[in-house]
Motif scaffolding. Structure first.
Motif, short mmCIF file in Angstrom:
data_model
loop_
_atom_site.label_atom_id
_atom_site.label_comp_id
_atom_site.label_asym_id
_atom_site.label_seq_id
_atom_site.Cartn_x
_atom_site.Cartn_y
_atom_site.Cartn_z
N ILE A 1 28.04 40.09 46.40
CA ILE A 1 28.57 39.80 45.06
C ILE A 1 27.50 39.11 44.23
N GLY A 2 26.77 38.18 44.84
CA GLY A 2 25.69 37.50 44.13
C GLY A 2 24.63 38.47 43.64
N ASN B 1 37.86 48.39 46.30
CA ASN B 1 38.82 48.46 45.20
C ASN B 1 39.05 47.08 44.60
N ARG B 2 39.66 47.07 43.44
CA ARG B 2 39.88 45.82 42.72
C ARG B 2 40.75 44.86 43.53
N ARG B 3 41.75 45.38 44.21
CA ARG B 3 42.64 44.54 45.02
C ARG B 3 41.83 43.79 46.06
N THR B 4 40.82 44.44 46.66
CA THR B 4 39.97 43.76 47.63
C THR B 4 39.25 42.58 47.00
N LEU B 5 38.74 42.78 45.79
CA LEU B 5 38.08 41.67 45.10
C LEU B 5 39.05 40.51 44.87
N TYR B 6 40.24 40.82 44.39
CA TYR B 6 41.22 39.76 44.15
C TYR B 6 41.62 39.08 45.45
N ASN B 7 41.70 39.84 46.54
CA ASN B 7 41.98 39.23 47.84
C ASN B 7 40.86 38.28 48.24
N TRP B 8 39.62 38.69 48.02
CA TRP B 8 38.48 37.82 48.32
C TRP B 8 38.56 36.54 47.49
N PHE B 9 38.91 36.68 46.21
CA PHE B 9 38.98 35.52 45.33
C PHE B 9 40.04 34.52 45.80
N SER B 10 41.04 34.97 46.52
CA SER B 10 42.12 34.08 46.95
C SER B 10 41.86 33.45 48.32
N GLN B 11 40.77 33.82 48.98
CA GLN B 11 40.50 33.31 50.32
C GLN B 11 39.68 32.03 50.26
N LYS B 12 39.98 31.11 51.18
CA LYS B 12 39.22 29.86 51.26
C LYS B 12 37.86 30.07 51.90
N LYS B 13 37.77 31.04 52.80
CA LYS B 13 36.50 31.33 53.47
C LYS B 13 36.16 32.81 53.29
N LEU B 14 34.88 33.08 53.05
CA LEU B 14 34.39 34.45 52.91
C LEU B 14 33.19 34.63 53.81
N ILE C 1 35.12 29.79 44.09
CA ILE C 1 33.73 29.63 43.64
C ILE C 1 33.16 30.97 43.20
N VAL C 2 33.40 32.00 44.01
CA VAL C 2 32.89 33.33 43.69
C VAL C 2 33.56 33.87 42.43
N GLU C 3 34.88 33.71 42.34
CA GLU C 3 35.58 34.20 41.15
C GLU C 3 35.09 33.51 39.89
N LEU C 4 34.89 32.21 39.96
CA LEU C 4 34.41 31.46 38.81
C LEU C 4 33.04 31.97 38.36
N ALA C 5 32.16 32.25 39.32
CA ALA C 5 30.84 32.77 38.97
C ALA C 5 30.95 34.14 38.32
N VAL C 6 31.82 34.99 38.85
CA VAL C 6 32.02 36.33 38.27
C VAL C 6 32.53 36.20 36.85
N ARG C 7 33.50 35.33 36.64
CA ARG C 7 34.07 35.13 35.29
C ARG C 7 33.03 34.56 34.33
N ARG C 8 32.25 33.59 34.80
CA ARG C 8 31.22 32.99 33.93
C ARG C 8 30.14 33.99 33.54
N LYS C 9 29.84 34.91 34.44
CA LYS C 9 28.84 35.94 34.14
C LYS C 9 29.45 37.05 33.29
N ASN C 10 30.76 36.94 33.02
CA ASN C 10 31.47 37.90 32.18
C ASN C 10 31.35 39.33 32.72
N VAL C 11 31.55 39.46 34.02
CA VAL C 11 31.46 40.75 34.68
C VAL C 11 32.85 41.34 34.80
N ASN C 12 32.99 42.58 34.40
CA ASN C 12 34.24 43.31 34.47
C ASN C 12 34.59 43.56 35.94
N ILE C 13 35.79 43.23 36.34
CA ILE C 13 36.22 43.38 37.74
C ILE C 13 36.16 44.83 38.18
#
Length: 114
Positions: A51-52, A30-43, A8-20
């Motif tokens: 992020i919001g 770091n970017r890896r942390t963001l990608y790790n967050w995007f892959s988690q079921k719970k945050l 859900i968070v990743e989709l919102a980031v992509r829709r807002k066209n925000v550079n990672i």
């Protein structure tokens, strides 16, 4: 209803066209942390809220009221979509393009190997 918070968070980031890379600098992770967050079921709620704030997006609509009452108007200025901005000369722009291409290639190779 079970949410996949990372997606859900990743989709919102992509829709807002925000550079990672820009988002990672803004959040001081770091970017890896963001990608790790995007892959988690719970945050953690704090992660979702920060992020919001950074992307100027209210996640309370996406999480069925679980985040109602939290203040999204924080001290992190929101990204502005500048239509006239030329990011094509940015190192980070091309780095993101390259990484996306590599990820797509990796998926294709895996698909062909199956």
């Amino acid at each position: 209803m079970e949410h996949n918070a990372g997606e859900i968070v990743e989709l919102a980031v992509r829709r807002k066209n925000v550079n990672i890379s820009d988002l990672s600098r803004r959040l001081h992770v770091n970017r890896r942390t963001l990608y790790n967050w995007f892959s988690q079921k719970k945050l953690h709620t704090e992660v979702i809220v920060e992020i919001g704030k950074a992307i100027d997006y209210d996640f309370s609509r996406d999480f069925d009221g679980e985040l109602v009452g939290l203040n999204y108007m924080g001290d992190i200025p929101a990204f502005k979509n500048d239509i006239n901005a030329d990011h094509s000369n940015s190192v980070y722009y091309w780095m993101e393009k390259y990484i996306a291409l590599l990820e797509d290639y990796k998926k294709l190779v895996r698909k062909m190997a199956s």
